[in-house]
Design an enzyme around this catalytic site. Structure first.
Site, PDB file in Angstrom:
ATOM      1  N   GLU A   1     -15.710  -2.303  -1.934  1.00  0.00           N
ATOM      2  CA  GLU A   1     -16.745  -3.171  -2.497  1.00  0.00           C
ATOM      3  C   GLU A   1     -18.040  -3.040  -1.699  1.00  0.00           C
ATOM      4  OE1 GLU A   1     -15.034  -6.959  -3.135  1.00  0.00           O
ATOM      5  OE2 GLU A   1     -16.928  -7.909  -3.672  1.00  0.00           O
TER       6      GLU A   1
ATOM      7  N   ASP B   1      -7.326   2.392  -8.006  1.00  0.00           N
ATOM      8  CA  ASP B   1      -7.706   3.734  -8.478  1.00  0.00           C
ATOM      9  C   ASP B   1      -7.849   3.698 -10.002  1.00  0.00           C
ATOM     10  OD1 ASP B   1      -7.515   4.882  -5.877  1.00  0.00           O
ATOM     11  OD2 ASP B   1      -5.334   4.796  -6.076  1.00  0.00           O
TER      12      ASP B   1
ATOM     13  N   GLU C   1       0.861  -1.192   0.000  1.00  0.00           N
ATOM     14  CA  GLU C   1       0.000   0.000   0.000  1.00  0.00           C
ATOM     15  C   GLU C   1       0.898   1.243   0.000  1.00  0.00           C
ATOM     16  OE1 GLU C   1      -3.391   0.891  -0.094  1.00  0.00           O
ATOM     17  OE2 GLU C   1      -2.444   2.859   0.042  1.00  0.00           O
TER      18      GLU C   1
END
Ligand SMILES: C[S@@+](CC[C@H](N)C(=O)[O-])C[C@H]1O[C@@H](n2cnc3c(N)ncnc32)[C@H](O)[C@@H]1O
Length: 206
Positions: free
Chosen positions: A189, A114, A65
């Protein structure tokens, strides 16, 4: 997913045995790991990694990340779960991929990456053709790339770029119901499902 800059995030992450910065990552770290390896790129707040590492204790999950503040949120959840089969990294995946061994990964996971809708930002998309080729090389024969998104245009773009790579089977589900055998829901989600947005899933097998 707005997470404010957290001044203590880097120090918190640096003290965790299951975290490293991509610049410090060496392949040795995976030397004694015999389990099938899974790499999630852009793990965000870590809901997928947490659920999957719990559900599949015989697999080893790596997650990378970019944003240390976001990663520290994931790290807190993962620390509470006391898992032994995880490694999280701060940094950009583009610096991790060249450090991994070819044909070493069983799964590469891209959850709600993204979309970077502007053409001039195309190179930043995690399904840009230059990256797809690298993913393909890192997957074991039989390994799988799993991509999920809430964004229609990004899904179509990604399907088109994936079609160029020589995956032996490529499946595109434009209304994914969350029923794939190897999967868990992510923060994005859940958020998009609550708004009745269809989740798109593409899987490619090497
Ligand atoms: C839209 S969020 C989705 C987070 C999570 N996967 C989810 O579904 O809830 C995308 C995440 O990918 C991370 N990211 C984007 N590009 C990345 C890169 N090149 N390497 C690592 N992480 C990246 C961003 O910082 C962000 O946290």
């Amino acid at each position: 997913m707005r997470v404010k800059f957290k001044p203590g995030a880097k120090a918190y992450l640096d003290n965790l045995h299951f975290h490293t910065h991509v610049d410090d990552f060496q392949l040795d770290r995976l030397k004694n790991i015999k389990s099938p390896l899974v790499l999630e790129i852009g793990l965000g707040k870590g809901d997928y990694l947490l659920a999957m590492a719990k559900a599949y204790p015989d697999y080893f999950f790596m997650g990378i990340e970019l944003n240390a503040s976001v990663l520290s949120v994931a790290a807190q959840k993962l620390a509470n779960a006391n898992l032994e089969n995880i490694l999280i990294l701060t940094g950009d995946a583009k610096y991790l991929l060249p450090k991994l061994k070819k044909e070493s990964l069983s799964y590469i996971i891209l959850n709600h990456s993204d979309p970077w809708p502007k053409k001039r930002h195309e190179k930043r998309r995690l399904t840009h053709p230059s990256l797809i080729k690298k993913y393909y090389d890192l997957l074991k024969p039989g390994g799988e790339l799993i991509f999920k998104t809430d964004n229609d245009d990004f899904a179509e773009y990604s399907y088109a770029t994936l079609k160029e790579a020589p995956f032996s089977s490529l499946l595109f589900n434009r209304d994914y119901k969350g029923d794939a055998p190897f999967d868990a829901k992510t923060e994005y989600e859940v958020r998009f499902l609550l708004k009745d947005v269809k989740i798109k899933m593409i899987t490619g097998k090497k």
